[in-house]
Design an enzyme around this catalytic site. Structure first.
Site, short mmCIF file in Angstrom:
data_model
loop_
_atom_site.label_atom_id
_atom_site.label_comp_id
_atom_site.label_asym_id
_atom_site.label_seq_id
_atom_site.Cartn_x
_atom_site.Cartn_y
_atom_site.Cartn_z
N ASP A 103 44.05 52.87 31.03
CA ASP A 103 45.30 52.30 31.56
C ASP A 103 46.46 52.66 30.63
OD1 ASP A 103 43.77 51.12 33.50
OD2 ASP A 103 43.62 49.20 32.45
N1 URA Z 1 38.94 48.99 31.51
C1 URA Z 1 40.22 48.59 31.69
O1 URA Z 1 40.47 47.53 32.20
N2 URA Z 1 41.19 49.42 31.31
C2 URA Z 1 40.98 50.62 30.71
O2 URA Z 1 41.92 51.33 30.36
C3 URA Z 1 39.65 51.01 30.51
C4 URA Z 1 38.64 50.18 30.92
#
Ligand code: URA
Length: 239
Positions: A103
Site C-alpha cells: 500500500d
Molecule cells: N497488507 C496490507 O494491508 N497492506 C500492505 O501493503 C501489505 C499487506
C-alpha cells in the site's frame, strides 16, 4: 538479439545518447571488430563486446531490494504519485517492475526486477511464499487473536465472506497503558489490504506497517526507507 546501443545502455555504460556517441567514436568492439553502428544487432548470449578494452557481459535480469518508503505507489507509472520505479535512480532499464504491491502508506521490502518468471513464482498462491510483516496496532493483541489468525479470518462481510488462509501471529510487545501492540504477522497470500483487514476483523487498527521478508529474502537493516541495493548472488540463489 539486441541493438548494440541498447546492450551498452542496459549495462549502464551510459545513456542511450552517450553510448551511441561512444560507438561512433570507435570505442566499442564486437568480436574483435570495431562496431560503428549503434543499431547493429548482436547476439548478447554469444558475441563478445568490448568497450574501451573492457569486456561487457550482458545481464538479462536486474534485481534490486528496495526499502519502500511511505508515500510512493507500487506501480511502474502513475499520473499523480511517485512510483517505486522512479526511486531506482541508476540508469534504469525500461522493463523493471515491482514484485507485488505494498500500500502507499506501507514501508519495507519490495523486490524490483525485470524477471517475470521469478515474480510469478514469488506471487503465485500455489507456491506458498511466506511474507512477514511488522505492524504497530491500536488495540491489545491477544492469544485469542493468534488463535483466530491461525484458523484464518473473514476479511469480507457477513454477506460476502472472504476467508484468509492461516496467518502466524507473533506478539512482540503490548503497551497496556497506551493500548497499542507491536506484532509480526506471517502470511502466504496477498489479498488487497490483507494485513490491515485481518486486524480490522479482530477489532483493531494497523497504524504502521512494514514488510520484513518475502520467502528467503529479508529486508537489509542498513537500507533506510527510499534506499535500495542490488541483490547479492547468495540472495538471488536462495530465491
Ligand atoms: N497488507 C496490507 O494491508 N497492506 C500492505 O501493503 C501489505 C499487506
Amino acid at each position: 538479439m539486441i541493438r548494440l546501443d541498447k546492450f551498452l545502455a542496459d549495462m549502464e555504460e551510459g545513456t542511450r545518447q552517450e553510448v551511441k556517441k561512444y560507438i561512433r567514436q570507435g570505442r566499442v568492439f564486437v568480436d574483435g571488430v570495431p562496431a560503428k553502428k549503434p543499431e547493429l544487432k548482436i547476439d548478447e548470449t554469444k558475441q563478445k563486446v568490448f568497450f574501451d578494452q573492457r569486456e561487457i557481459r550482458y545481464r538479462q535480469f536486474e534485481y534490486y531490494m528496495l526499502n519502500k518508503p511511505a508515500g510512493v505507489v507500487s506501480a511502474t507509472e502513475d499520473f499523480s504519485d511517485r512510483t517505486v520505479i522512479e526511486l531506482i535512480e541508476e540508469r534504469r532499464r525500461k522493463d523493471l517492475f515491482p514484485v507485488g504491491r505494498l500500500d502507499k502508506d506501507t514501508e519495507g521490502l519490495l523486490l524490483i526486477t525485470n524477471d517475470g518468471a521469478l515474480a510469478h513464482r514469488l506471487l503465485s498462491p500455489r507456491h506458498h511464499v511466506d511474507k512477514c510483516y511488522y505492524a504497530r496496532v491500536e488495540g491489545i493483541v491477544t492469544g485469542e487473536d493468534k488463535r483466530r489468525f491461525l484458523e484464518g479470518v473473514n476479511i469480507g462481510t457477513q454477506d460476502m465472506p472472504e476467508q484468509t488462509a492461516p496467518g502466524k501471529l507473533e506478539i512482540l510487545e503490548v503497551d497496556k497503558q497506551q493500548g497499542t501492540s507491536e506484532i509480526l504477522l506471517t502470511i502466504q497470500e496477498g489479498k488487497y489490504h490483507q494485513v490491515k483487514r485481518m486486524f480490522e476483523a479482530a477489532g483493531k487498527k494497523v497504524c504502521y506497517l512494514r514488510r520484513e521478508s518475502m520467502g528467503s529474502l529479508t529486508l537489509d537493516k542498513d537500507l533506510k526507507p527510499g534506499q535500495y541495493r542490488r541483490l547479492t548472488d547468495e540472495e538471488l540463489k536462495s530465491l
